[in-house]
Motif scaffolding. Structure first.
Motif, PDB file in Angstrom:
ATOM      1  N   THR A 122       7.019 -25.657 -13.828  1.00 14.55           N
ATOM      2  CA  THR A 122       7.145 -25.902 -12.388  1.00 14.55           C
ATOM      3  C   THR A 122       6.354 -24.886 -11.582  1.00 14.55           C
ATOM      4  N   ALA A 123       6.437 -23.615 -11.972  1.00 17.53           N
ATOM      5  CA  ALA A 123       5.705 -22.571 -11.244  1.00 17.53           C
ATOM      6  C   ALA A 123       4.214 -22.830 -11.266  1.00 17.53           C
ATOM      7  N   CYS A 124       3.696 -23.198 -12.427  1.00 22.70           N
ATOM      8  CA  CYS A 124       2.257 -23.423 -12.542  1.00 22.70           C
ATOM      9  C   CYS A 124       1.840 -24.725 -11.870  1.00 22.70           C
ATOM     10  N   ARG A 125       2.701 -25.722 -11.928  1.00 25.22           N
ATOM     11  CA  ARG A 125       2.370 -26.986 -11.276  1.00 25.22           C
ATOM     12  C   ARG A 125       2.238 -26.804  -9.774  1.00 25.22           C
ATOM     13  N   THR A 126       3.223 -26.168  -9.161  1.00 21.03           N
ATOM     14  CA  THR A 126       3.193 -26.030  -7.703  1.00 21.03           C
ATOM     15  C   THR A 126       2.088 -25.077  -7.250  1.00 21.03           C
ATOM     16  N   GLN A 127       1.821 -24.059  -8.058  1.00 24.00           N
ATOM     17  CA  GLN A 127       0.813 -23.068  -7.664  1.00 24.00           C
ATOM     18  C   GLN A 127      -0.608 -23.547  -7.933  1.00 24.00           C
ATOM     19  N   TRP A 128      -0.816 -24.291  -9.038  1.00 24.41           N
ATOM     20  CA  TRP A 128      -2.188 -24.596  -9.452  1.00 24.41           C
ATOM     21  C   TRP A 128      -2.454 -26.075  -9.723  1.00 24.41           C
ATOM     22  N   LEU A 129      -1.681 -26.713 -10.578  1.00 26.52           N
ATOM     23  CA  LEU A 129      -2.016 -28.074 -10.979  1.00 26.52           C
ATOM     24  C   LEU A 129      -2.021 -29.039  -9.801  1.00 26.52           C
ATOM     25  N   ASP A 130      -0.996 -28.975  -8.960  1.00 34.97           N
ATOM     26  CA  ASP A 130      -0.966 -29.853  -7.789  1.00 34.97           C
ATOM     27  C   ASP A 130      -2.202 -29.660  -6.924  1.00 34.97           C
ATOM     28  N   ARG A 131      -2.602 -28.418  -6.748  1.00 31.86           N
ATOM     29  CA  ARG A 131      -3.748 -28.114  -5.893  1.00 31.86           C
ATOM     30  C   ARG A 131      -5.062 -28.544  -6.551  1.00 31.86           C
ATOM     31  N   GLU A 132      -5.142 -28.426  -7.882  1.00 33.28           N
ATOM     32  CA  GLU A 132      -6.316 -28.943  -8.590  1.00 33.28           C
ATOM     33  C   GLU A 132      -6.462 -30.448  -8.368  1.00 33.28           C
ATOM     34  N   LEU A 133      -5.369 -31.176  -8.539  1.00 32.87           N
ATOM     35  CA  LEU A 133      -5.430 -32.625  -8.409  1.00 32.87           C
ATOM     36  C   LEU A 133      -5.742 -33.046  -6.976  1.00 32.87           C
ATOM     37  N   ARG A 134      -5.221 -32.321  -6.010  1.00 32.36           N
ATOM     38  CA  ARG A 134      -5.541 -32.652  -4.614  1.00 32.36           C
ATOM     39  C   ARG A 134      -7.008 -32.350  -4.308  1.00 32.36           C
ATOM     40  N   ALA A 135      -7.542 -31.297  -4.938  1.00 35.80           N
ATOM     41  CA  ALA A 135      -8.952 -30.947  -4.710  1.00 35.80           C
ATOM     42  C   ALA A 135      -9.889 -31.999  -5.293  1.00 35.80           C
ATOM     43  N   ILE A 136      -9.543 -32.525  -6.460  1.00 32.77           N
ATOM     44  CA  ILE A 136     -10.417 -33.483  -7.142  1.00 32.77           C
ATOM     45  C   ILE A 136     -10.156 -34.912  -6.692  1.00 32.77           C
ATOM     46  N   ALA A 137      -8.882 -35.235  -6.443  1.00 38.17           N
ATOM     47  CA  ALA A 137      -8.477 -36.598  -6.075  1.00 38.17           C
ATOM     48  C   ALA A 137      -9.015 -37.633  -7.065  1.00 38.17           C
ATOM     49  N   PRO A 138      -8.632 -37.532  -8.335  1.00 43.20           N
ATOM     50  CA  PRO A 138      -9.176 -38.443  -9.341  1.00 43.20           C
ATOM     51  C   PRO A 138      -8.634 -39.859  -9.202  1.00 43.20           C
ATOM     52  N   THR A 139      -9.325 -40.789  -9.805  1.00 41.75           N
ATOM     53  CA  THR A 139      -8.862 -42.168  -9.877  1.00 41.75           C
ATOM     54  C   THR A 139      -7.889 -42.349 -11.035  1.00 41.75           C
ATOM     55  N   LEU A 140      -8.106 -41.576 -12.100  1.00 40.82           N
ATOM     56  CA  LEU A 140      -7.291 -41.690 -13.305  1.00 40.82           C
ATOM     57  C   LEU A 140      -6.906 -40.305 -13.803  1.00 40.82           C
ATOM     58  N   VAL A 141      -5.627 -40.155 -14.163  1.00 41.37           N
ATOM     59  CA  VAL A 141      -5.133 -38.942 -14.802  1.00 41.37           C
ATOM     60  C   VAL A 141      -4.687 -39.303 -16.215  1.00 41.37           C
ATOM     61  N   ILE A 142      -5.181 -38.572 -17.203  1.00 43.10           N
ATOM     62  CA  ILE A 142      -4.755 -38.760 -18.593  1.00 43.10           C
ATOM     63  C   ILE A 142      -3.859 -37.585 -18.961  1.00 43.10           C
ATOM     64  N   ALA A 143      -2.586 -37.880 -19.190  1.00 44.00           N
ATOM     65  CA  ALA A 143      -1.611 -36.858 -19.568  1.00 44.00           C
ATOM     66  C   ALA A 143      -1.567 -36.769 -21.085  1.00 44.00           C
ATOM     67  N   LEU A 144      -1.977 -35.634 -21.616  1.00 40.00           N
ATOM     68  CA  LEU A 144      -2.036 -35.409 -23.054  1.00 40.00           C
ATOM     69  C   LEU A 144      -0.748 -34.720 -23.504  1.00 40.00           C
ATOM     70  N   GLY A 145       0.251 -35.507 -23.873  1.00 41.44           N
ATOM     71  CA  GLY A 145       1.505 -34.951 -24.356  1.00 41.44           C
ATOM     72  C   GLY A 145       2.615 -34.942 -23.326  1.00 41.44           C
ATOM     73  N   ALA A 146       3.819 -34.623 -23.799  1.00 41.70           N
ATOM     74  CA  ALA A 146       5.026 -34.730 -22.977  1.00 41.70           C
ATOM     75  C   ALA A 146       5.055 -33.723 -21.834  1.00 41.70           C
ATOM     76  N   THR A 147       4.592 -32.499 -22.078  1.00 40.02           N
ATOM     77  CA  THR A 147       4.602 -31.496 -21.009  1.00 40.02           C
ATOM     78  C   THR A 147       3.688 -31.904 -19.864  1.00 40.02           C
ATOM     79  N   ALA A 148       2.505 -32.383 -20.187  1.00 40.39           N
ATOM     80  CA  ALA A 148       1.572 -32.843 -19.148  1.00 40.39           C
ATOM     81  C   ALA A 148       2.139 -34.037 -18.399  1.00 40.39           C
ATOM     82  N   ALA A 149       2.741 -34.978 -19.116  1.00 37.91           N
ATOM     83  CA  ALA A 149       3.311 -36.159 -18.466  1.00 37.91           C
ATOM     84  C   ALA A 149       4.422 -35.759 -17.506  1.00 37.91           C
ATOM     85  N   ARG A 150       5.252 -34.822 -17.911  1.00 33.94           N
ATOM     86  CA  ARG A 150       6.332 -34.368 -17.030  1.00 33.94           C
ATOM     87  C   ARG A 150       5.775 -33.683 -15.783  1.00 33.94           C
TER      88      ARG A 150
END
Length: 212
Positions: A117-145
């Motif tokens: 959660t700490a890393c998602r809110t600090q970095w992953l969410d912001r990465e995805l907003r910066a890129i705004a991809p059409t498709l996200v591929i979640a590799l494994g359960a942690t990424a999917a969550r």
């Protein structure tokens, strides 16, 4: 294909500025034992973003995602699926290597909910907003969550495109859920080729999103 991704107001950060900021991350205790932050890498305007769990030993030392054995397997699978890794953006749900020492080796240890959660809110969410991809591929359960905000059964979720998801990061994108390539390194040798072919089959679903 027109992108489904959008940003819910505000100005997009740049990947370069986020990467520089992340070098000094202290959002959770994992930075204390890791060599360095391992931020995402790839095309800043990618249509496809691949997300793993966390960096491994090789990634921690080199400071780049998916450069170890699992990364080489991912490269081979993407090539077989007809997708150029250089046209994608690859990152992890957690940016520091979590491990336990075992002799001279450092053994991967699964990140906990607070670290994810700490890393998602600090970095992953912001990465995805910066890129705004059409498709996200979640590799494994942690990424999917981290992407979907809920526990996700890989076996029931893989093999198809989940259309138009509203992600935790406040963008909308299609999602593919599949196994992490490190899983393929752990399956019995007699089953490994079949498991690899199933992984390639999942990645082939993303070809329509790849640049021509």
């Amino acid at each position: 294909m027109q992108s489904l991704a959008f940003v819910m107001g505000g100005t997009r950060p740049s990947i370069g500025s986020l990467r520089e900021e992340a070098r000094h991350c202290r959002a959770c205790p994992l930075w204390k034992s890791a060599t360095q932050t391992v931020f995402g890498a790839g095309r800043a305007s990618a249509r496809i973003v691949l997300i793993g769990e966390q960096p491994g030993d090789r990634e921690d030392l080199e400071g780049k995602p998916f450069v170890g054995p699992a990364g080489k397997l991912l490269d081979r699978a993407l090539e077989r699926a007809g997708i150029e890794r250089a046209q994608t953006y690859v990152t992890n749900a957690v940016k520091h290597f979590k491990f336990e020492p075992r002799g001279k080796r450092r053994i991967h240890k699964k990140p906990n909910e607070q670290e994810i959660t700490a890393c998602r809110t600090q970095w992953l969410d912001r990465e995805l907003r910066a890129i705004a991809p059409t498709l996200v591929i979640a590799l494994g359960a942690t990424a999917a969550r981290a992407v979907l905000g809920r526990a996700t059964a890989i076996g029931r979720s893989r093999g198809h495109i989940i259309k138009g998801q509203s992600l935790v990061s406040e963008i909308a994108a299609d999602v593919i859920v599949t196994v992490h390539p490190s899983y393929l390194l752990r399956v019995p040798e007699e089953d490994r080729e079949n498991a690899f072919e199933e992984f390639v089959k999942d990645l082939k679903l993303a070809r329509r999103y790849a640049p021509a």
